[in-house]
Design an enzyme around this catalytic site. Structure first.
Site, PDB file in Angstrom:
ATOM      1  N   LYS A  22     -17.411  62.999  47.165  1.00  0.00           N
ATOM      2  CA  LYS A  22     -16.059  63.524  46.927  1.00  0.00           C
ATOM      3  C   LYS A  22     -16.077  65.044  46.782  1.00  0.00           C
ATOM      4  CE  LYS A  22     -14.335  63.518  42.643  1.00  0.00           C
ATOM      5  NZ  LYS A  22     -13.813  64.761  42.076  1.00  0.00           N
ATOM      6  N   ASN A  23     -16.996  65.556  45.980  1.00  0.00           N
ATOM      7  CA  ASN A  23     -16.953  66.988  45.691  1.00  0.00           C
ATOM      8  C   ASN A  23     -17.370  67.846  46.886  1.00  0.00           C
ATOM      9  OD1 ASN A  23     -15.948  66.440  43.199  1.00  0.00           O
ATOM     10  ND2 ASN A  23     -17.866  66.731  42.089  1.00  0.00           N
ATOM     11  N   ARG A  93      -8.435  69.534  40.661  1.00  0.00           N
ATOM     12  CA  ARG A  93      -9.128  70.773  40.369  1.00  0.00           C
ATOM     13  C   ARG A  93      -9.394  71.574  41.651  1.00  0.00           C
ATOM     14  NH1 ARG A  93      -9.772  73.860  36.477  1.00  0.00           N
ATOM     15  NH2 ARG A  93     -11.614  75.133  36.635  1.00  0.00           N
ATOM     16  N   CYS A 117      -9.642  66.880  35.674  1.00  0.00           N
ATOM     17  CA  CYS A 117      -9.979  66.106  34.480  1.00  0.00           C
ATOM     18  C   CYS A 117      -9.920  66.967  33.240  1.00  0.00           C
ATOM     19  CB  CYS A 117     -11.389  65.532  34.623  1.00  0.00           C
ATOM     20  SG  CYS A 117     -11.411  63.917  35.375  1.00  0.00           S
ATOM     21  N   ARG A 122     -11.299  75.068  31.399  1.00  0.00           N
ATOM     22  CA  ARG A 122     -12.025  75.297  32.651  1.00  0.00           C
ATOM     23  C   ARG A 122     -11.543  76.589  33.287  1.00  0.00           C
ATOM     24  NH1 ARG A 122     -12.499  69.378  35.465  1.00  0.00           N
ATOM     25  NH2 ARG A 122     -14.112  70.371  36.689  1.00  0.00           N
ATOM     26  N   GLN A 126     -14.679  83.484  37.272  1.00  0.00           N
ATOM     27  CA  GLN A 126     -15.727  83.831  38.243  1.00  0.00           C
ATOM     28  C   GLN A 126     -15.192  83.812  39.678  1.00  0.00           C
ATOM     29  OE1 GLN A 126     -18.769  84.957  37.091  1.00  0.00           O
ATOM     30  NE2 GLN A 126     -17.569  84.774  35.217  1.00  0.00           N
ATOM     31  N   ASP A 305     -21.683  64.953  35.296  1.00  0.00           N
ATOM     32  CA  ASP A 305     -20.836  63.840  35.753  1.00  0.00           C
ATOM     33  C   ASP A 305     -21.491  62.474  35.535  1.00  0.00           C
ATOM     34  OD1 ASP A 305     -18.923  65.642  36.452  1.00  0.00           O
ATOM     35  OD2 ASP A 305     -19.098  65.387  38.618  1.00  0.00           O
ATOM     36  N   ILE A 327     -22.466  71.675  29.808  1.00  0.00           N
ATOM     37  CA  ILE A 327     -21.599  72.265  30.847  1.00  0.00           C
ATOM     38  C   ILE A 327     -20.135  72.319  30.396  1.00  0.00           C
ATOM     39  CG2 ILE A 327     -20.890  72.165  33.281  1.00  0.00           C
ATOM     40  CD1 ILE A 327     -23.916  72.344  33.146  1.00  0.00           C
ATOM     41  N   ARG A 397      -9.530  58.274  41.244  1.00  0.00           N
ATOM     42  CA  ARG A 397      -9.619  59.636  41.790  1.00  0.00           C
ATOM     43  C   ARG A 397     -10.960  59.861  42.482  1.00  0.00           C
ATOM     44  NH1 ARG A 397      -8.669  64.127  37.523  1.00  0.00           N
ATOM     45  NH2 ARG A 397      -9.649  65.122  39.284  1.00  0.00           N
TER      46      ARG A 397
HETATM   47  C1  UD1 Z   1     -17.491  70.775  39.690  1.00  0.00           C
HETATM   48  C2  UD1 Z   1     -17.216  69.310  39.961  1.00  0.00           C
HETATM   49  C3  UD1 Z   1     -17.294  68.507  38.668  1.00  0.00           C
HETATM   50  C4  UD1 Z   1     -18.625  68.754  37.973  1.00  0.00           C
HETATM   51  C5  UD1 Z   1     -18.877  70.242  37.816  1.00  0.00           C
HETATM   52  C6  UD1 Z   1     -20.265  70.564  37.249  1.00  0.00           C
HETATM   53  C7  UD1 Z   1     -15.678  69.445  41.822  1.00  0.00           C
HETATM   54  C8  UD1 Z   1     -14.299  69.250  42.315  1.00  0.00           C
HETATM   55  N1  UD1 Z   1     -15.884  69.191  40.526  1.00  0.00           N
HETATM   56  O1  UD1 Z   1     -16.443  71.232  38.823  1.00  0.00           O
HETATM   57  O2  UD1 Z   1     -17.172  67.137  39.005  1.00  0.00           O
HETATM   58  O3  UD1 Z   1     -18.574  68.164  36.688  1.00  0.00           O
HETATM   59  O4  UD1 Z   1     -18.759  70.914  39.077  1.00  0.00           O
HETATM   60  O5  UD1 Z   1     -21.243  70.007  38.049  1.00  0.00           O
HETATM   61  O6  UD1 Z   1     -16.596  69.757  42.564  1.00  0.00           O
HETATM   62  N2  UD1 Z   1     -16.844  78.264  34.516  1.00  0.00           N
HETATM   63  C9  UD1 Z   1     -16.425  79.490  34.014  1.00  0.00           C
HETATM   64  N3  UD1 Z   1     -15.709  80.318  34.863  1.00  0.00           N
HETATM   65  C10 UD1 Z   1     -15.425  79.975  36.151  1.00  0.00           C
HETATM   66  C11 UD1 Z   1     -15.866  78.741  36.638  1.00  0.00           C
HETATM   67  C12 UD1 Z   1     -16.571  77.899  35.795  1.00  0.00           C
HETATM   68  O7  UD1 Z   1     -16.661  79.830  32.865  1.00  0.00           O
HETATM   69  O8  UD1 Z   1     -14.782  80.774  36.837  1.00  0.00           O
HETATM   70  C13 UD1 Z   1     -17.633  77.359  33.620  1.00  0.00           C
HETATM   71  C14 UD1 Z   1     -16.914  76.040  33.362  1.00  0.00           C
HETATM   72  O9  UD1 Z   1     -16.026  76.128  32.287  1.00  0.00           O
HETATM   73  C15 UD1 Z   1     -18.083  75.115  33.070  1.00  0.00           C
HETATM   74  C16 UD1 Z   1     -19.190  75.652  33.983  1.00  0.00           C
HETATM   75  O10 UD1 Z   1     -18.803  76.980  34.303  1.00  0.00           O
HETATM   76  O11 UD1 Z   1     -18.490  75.269  31.733  1.00  0.00           O
HETATM   77  C17 UD1 Z   1     -19.391  74.850  35.255  1.00  0.00           C
HETATM   78  O12 UD1 Z   1     -18.162  74.714  35.936  1.00  0.00           O
HETATM   79  P1  UD1 Z   1     -18.085  74.517  37.514  1.00  0.00           P
HETATM   80  O13 UD1 Z   1     -19.472  74.325  38.055  1.00  0.00           O
HETATM   81  O14 UD1 Z   1     -17.261  75.618  38.077  1.00  0.00           O
HETATM   82  O15 UD1 Z   1     -17.303  73.171  37.624  1.00  0.00           O
HETATM   83  P2  UD1 Z   1     -16.170  72.787  38.658  1.00  0.00           P
HETATM   84  O16 UD1 Z   1     -16.438  73.459  39.970  1.00  0.00           O
HETATM   85  O17 UD1 Z   1     -14.856  72.932  38.007  1.00  0.00           O
END
Ligand code: UD1
Length: 430
Positions: A22-23, A93, A117, A122, A126, A305, A327, A397
């Site tokens: 999915k991701n 997301r 979720c 979140r 970045q 996950d 995370i 989902r």
């Molecule tokens: C993706 C996955 C999700 C998985 C996660 C971590 C998708 C759609 N979702 O979520 O299923 O649980 O990776 O493997 O692919 N962060 C910041 N600033 C940012 C971006 C992220 O501080 O701009 C922090 C987040 O709060 C979190 C960490 O970085 O603590 C990791 O987040 P991220 O890897 O970006 O997760 P997603 O891409 O949202």
């Protein structure tokens, strides 16, 4: 509202085919609009998040056609809008990948701020920092993010946190920028590599995906291609842990065992037998599971996950275990539900302290989010008696035909959408 009715206590056994990730699919489908030519994407999981993203892609004018169940053709040549402003898109997301894809292609994008979720705050700082480093102006107002660049020019971006979303978004935005981009402290998940491979198949020039430094040389145009998405690591992991929870024997097929190594290692550690084939992994549950400690980390560490599914299994293991979530900050919402089934788990800060119990008992439950919902299904399958799980739209989902696949492994599970249907099934299973 739909719910699952589950009668636990059956050892699951047999083979299950795993669908596309999915991701990875979310990043790849967004990337597909970056060419005006037709792109065919195979092994697309038919799950809610994907359907919502495809609806949004159609909403801005792209042509979307299901060739058959898991193959989709997209043509971004007719896109007439860079404004993705739909109520439903907030639910996923990955809507923010359209921000990077449209900015890369048209040098401007506007997308409703993402939801997804509810597993903690979140931020997307970045992503924004990255877009700005490429020369874009970024503005957030009225719940929308707007990016615009006169010229999009390659840059050097050092991510302060390892982010899957920001890494993919910056690959999308920079692959058609002028000159070279370097992404440092990039995420290394298999789906990062898959999105990069897909973009390269469309004519992009991305090197180093899968390591923490990704180098991108901008190209003028991307072209059509046919591409098949990698198997879903988390769907596979969920079934592997279902074998452990139910003391069963499950072979997950059509997977890349290398992507599952952190899961296989933990399952072996707690006493399960794990047998790897070329494109399958067999997990034979243990009569007595052993306790252990787990900490979630970016790939190749243990995936966040899979954290709820791991806790379910450890809650049935002998002795004391610790599960630390590093995370996301709010990922233990299933614990109260699990304790209502008889588990003994205490959460302090970002750690769950688990005292193993011999059995769970069935209960009325509600899925708090996607992966926690799947974990509660595993708990219900292991439990004595009947469980009813509400709010299963979260689970839908990310899992295609979850109940159907479980039934083929011997599970007693039914998806019902009225009290009458629920009563009828409960009567049937006693
Ligand atoms: C993706 C996955 C999700 C998985 C996660 C971590 C998708 C759609 N979702 O979520 O299923 O649980 O990776 O493997 O692919 N962060 C910041 N600033 C940012 C971006 C992220 O501080 O701009 C922090 C987040 O709060 C979190 C960490 O970085 O603590 C990791 O987040 P991220 O890897 O970006 O997760 P997603 O891409 O949202």
């Amino acid at each position: 509202m739909e719910q699952y009715i589950i009668k636990g206590g059956v050892r699951l056994h047999g083979e299950v085919s795993i669908g596309g990730a999915k991701n990875a699919a979310l990043g790849i489908l967004a990337a597909a609009i970056m060419t005006d030519e037709t792109v065919t994407i195979e092994n697309v999981p038919n799950v809610r998040d994907i359907r919502v993203l495809l609806q949004a892609i159609e909403g801005i004018g792209a042509k979307v056609k299901y060739v058959y169940n898991n193959s989709v053709q997209i043509n971004g040549g007719a896109i007439c809008d860079i404004n993705v402003d739909y109520e439903y898109i907030k639910k996923i997301r990955a809507s923010y990948y359209l921000l990077g894809a449209l900015l890369g292609k048209y040098k401007e994008s506007q997308v409703t701020l993402p939801g997804g979720c509810n597993i903690g705050s979140r931020p997307i700082d970045q992503h924004i920092k990255g877009f700005k480093a490429l020369g874009a102006e970024v503005d957030i107002s009225h719940g929308m993010i707007h990016t615009k660049a006169e010229r999009l020019v390659g840059g050097h971006i050092y991510f302060d946190v390892v982010s899957v979303g920001a890494t993919i978004n910056l690959m999308l935005a920079s692959c058609m920028a002028e000159g070279d981009t370097i992404l440092e402290n990039a995420a290394k998940e298999p789906h990062i590599v898959d999105v990069a491979n897909f973009l390269n198949a469309m004519g992009a020039n991305i090197k180093g995906a899968g390591t923490d430094v990704i180098r991108i040389k901008g190209v003028n145009r991307l072209h059509g291609t046919t591409y098949s998405i990698i198997p879903d690591q988390i769907e596979a992991g969920t079934f592997m842990f279902a074998a452990a929870a139910t003391k069963g024997d499950i072979t997950v097929k059509d997977v890349i065992p290398k992507h599952l190594e952190s899961l296989s290692a933990k399952l072996s550690e707690i006493g399960c037998q794990v047998i790897e084939g070329d494109d399958c992994v067999r997990v034979i549950g243990s009569e007595e599971l052993k306790c252990t400690n787990v900490k979630t980390l970016p790939y190749p560490g243990f995936p966040t996950d899979m954290q709820p599914q791991m806790s379910v299994v450890l809650a049935l293991a002998k002795g004391s275990s610790m599960v630390t979530e590093s995370i996301f900050e709010n990922r233990f919402k299933y614990v109260d539900e699990l304790n209502r089934m008889g588990s003994s788990i205490k959460v302090e800060g970002n750690t769950a302290y688990i005292e193993g119990v011999e059995k769970f008992t069935g209960a009325q439950l509600a899925a708090p989010d996607l992966r926690a919902g799947a974990a509660l299904v595993l708990a219900a399958l292991a439990a004595e008696g009947i469980s009813e799980i509400e709010d299963i739209e979260y689970i839908q989902r990310g899992y295609e035909d979850f109940d159907g696949k479980l039934r083929k492994l011997g599970a007693v599970i039914e998806r019902v959408d009225s009290e009458k249907e629920a009563q009828k099934f409960k009567l049937k299973i006693g």
